[in-house]
Design a protein around this motif. Structure first.
Motif, PDB file in Angstrom:
ATOM      1  N   ARG A 140       0.860  -1.192   0.000  1.00  0.00           N
ATOM      2  CA  ARG A 140       0.000   0.000   0.000  1.00  0.00           C
ATOM      3  C   ARG A 140       0.885   1.227   0.000  1.00  0.00           C
ATOM      4  O   ARG A 140       1.996   1.206   0.530  1.00  0.00           O
ATOM      5  N   LEU A 141       0.388   2.302  -0.561  1.00  0.00           N
ATOM      6  CA  LEU A 141       1.062   3.594  -0.480  1.00  0.00           C
ATOM      7  C   LEU A 141       0.091   4.553   0.182  1.00  0.00           C
ATOM      8  O   LEU A 141      -0.956   4.889  -0.385  1.00  0.00           O
ATOM      9  N   LEU A 142       0.415   4.950   1.396  1.00  0.00           N
ATOM     10  CA  LEU A 142      -0.404   5.917   2.116  1.00  0.00           C
ATOM     11  C   LEU A 142       0.071   7.309   1.744  1.00  0.00           C
ATOM     12  O   LEU A 142       1.279   7.582   1.734  1.00  0.00           O
ATOM     13  N   THR A 143      -0.862   8.204   1.434  1.00  0.00           N
ATOM     14  CA  THR A 143      -0.516   9.576   1.088  1.00  0.00           C
ATOM     15  C   THR A 143      -1.476  10.530   1.786  1.00  0.00           C
ATOM     16  O   THR A 143      -2.589  10.163   2.146  1.00  0.00           O
ATOM     17  N   GLY A 144      -1.041  11.743   1.956  1.00  0.00           N
ATOM     18  CA  GLY A 144      -1.897  12.766   2.529  1.00  0.00           C
ATOM     19  C   GLY A 144      -1.076  13.924   3.047  1.00  0.00           C
ATOM     20  O   GLY A 144       0.158  13.885   3.039  1.00  0.00           O
ATOM     21  N   PRO A 145      -1.774  14.969   3.509  1.00  0.00           N
ATOM     22  CA  PRO A 145      -1.062  16.104   4.091  1.00  0.00           C
ATOM     23  C   PRO A 145      -0.181  15.633   5.247  1.00  0.00           C
ATOM     24  O   PRO A 145      -0.549  14.726   5.990  1.00  0.00           O
ATOM     25  N   ASP A 146       0.996  16.235   5.367  1.00  0.00           N
ATOM     26  CA  ASP A 146       1.930  15.872   6.434  1.00  0.00           C
ATOM     27  C   ASP A 146       1.446  16.498   7.737  1.00  0.00           C
ATOM     28  O   ASP A 146       1.874  17.577   8.132  1.00  0.00           O
ATOM     29  N   ASP A 147       0.502  15.807   8.378  1.00  0.00           N
ATOM     30  CA  ASP A 147      -0.067  16.300   9.621  1.00  0.00           C
ATOM     31  C   ASP A 147      -0.289  15.135  10.580  1.00  0.00           C
ATOM     32  O   ASP A 147       0.058  13.986  10.271  1.00  0.00           O
ATOM     33  N   ALA A 148      -0.850  15.419  11.736  1.00  0.00           N
ATOM     34  CA  ALA A 148      -1.070  14.385  12.747  1.00  0.00           C
ATOM     35  C   ALA A 148      -1.986  13.282  12.218  1.00  0.00           C
ATOM     36  O   ALA A 148      -1.785  12.107  12.535  1.00  0.00           O
ATOM     37  N   ALA A 149      -2.984  13.625  11.419  1.00  0.00           N
ATOM     38  CA  ALA A 149      -3.907  12.611  10.892  1.00  0.00           C
ATOM     39  C   ALA A 149      -3.161  11.595  10.031  1.00  0.00           C
ATOM     40  O   ALA A 149      -3.433  10.391  10.101  1.00  0.00           O
ATOM     41  N   PHE A 150      -2.223  12.067   9.211  1.00  0.00           N
ATOM     42  CA  PHE A 150      -1.436  11.151   8.392  1.00  0.00           C
ATOM     43  C   PHE A 150      -0.602  10.236   9.278  1.00  0.00           C
ATOM     44  O   PHE A 150      -0.535   9.030   9.070  1.00  0.00           O
ATOM     45  N   CYS A 151       0.039  10.806  10.284  1.00  0.00           N
ATOM     46  CA  CYS A 151       0.850  10.003  11.207  1.00  0.00           C
ATOM     47  C   CYS A 151      -0.006   8.951  11.913  1.00  0.00           C
ATOM     48  O   CYS A 151       0.433   7.813  12.111  1.00  0.00           O
ATOM     49  N   HIS A 152      -1.233   9.298  12.269  1.00  0.00           N
ATOM     50  CA  HIS A 152      -2.133   8.337  12.900  1.00  0.00           C
ATOM     51  C   HIS A 152      -2.503   7.210  11.934  1.00  0.00           C
ATOM     52  O   HIS A 152      -2.608   6.048  12.342  1.00  0.00           O
ATOM     53  N   ARG A 153      -2.692   7.528  10.653  1.00  0.00           N
ATOM     54  CA  ARG A 153      -2.999   6.488   9.656  1.00  0.00           C
ATOM     55  C   ARG A 153      -1.849   5.508   9.532  1.00  0.00           C
ATOM     56  O   ARG A 153      -2.056   4.288   9.464  1.00  0.00           O
ATOM     57  N   VAL A 154      -0.622   6.024   9.487  1.00  0.00           N
ATOM     58  CA  VAL A 154       0.553   5.153   9.405  1.00  0.00           C
ATOM     59  C   VAL A 154       0.663   4.320  10.686  1.00  0.00           C
ATOM     60  O   VAL A 154       0.883   3.110  10.635  1.00  0.00           O
TER      61      VAL A 154
END
Length: 65
Positions: A5-19
């Protein structure tokens, strides 16, 4: 089988939580994260992989594993 999978998104806390959620579901980081700027904000991408039983079919819902 190995899944990718390739997770993408704005570099914010929400992205870090997804990872973090993916890592806690058994996914593993694959390579380094990548960052780009879209003119408004920094966008992050992180590849992840996971070994699971079974055979690959395109209908696999990767986000549910």
């Amino acid at each position: 089988m190995k899944l990718y999978r390739l997770l993408t998104g704005p570099d914010d806390a929400a992205f870090c939580h997804r990872v973090s959620e993916a890592l806690n579901r058994g996914w593993h980081l694959h390579g380094n994260p990548a960052l780009t700027f879209n003119g408004e904000r920094v966008i992050a991408a992180q590849a992840i992989v996971k070994e699971v039983d079974g055979e690959y079919v395109p209908e696999i819902r990767l986000g549910e594993l």
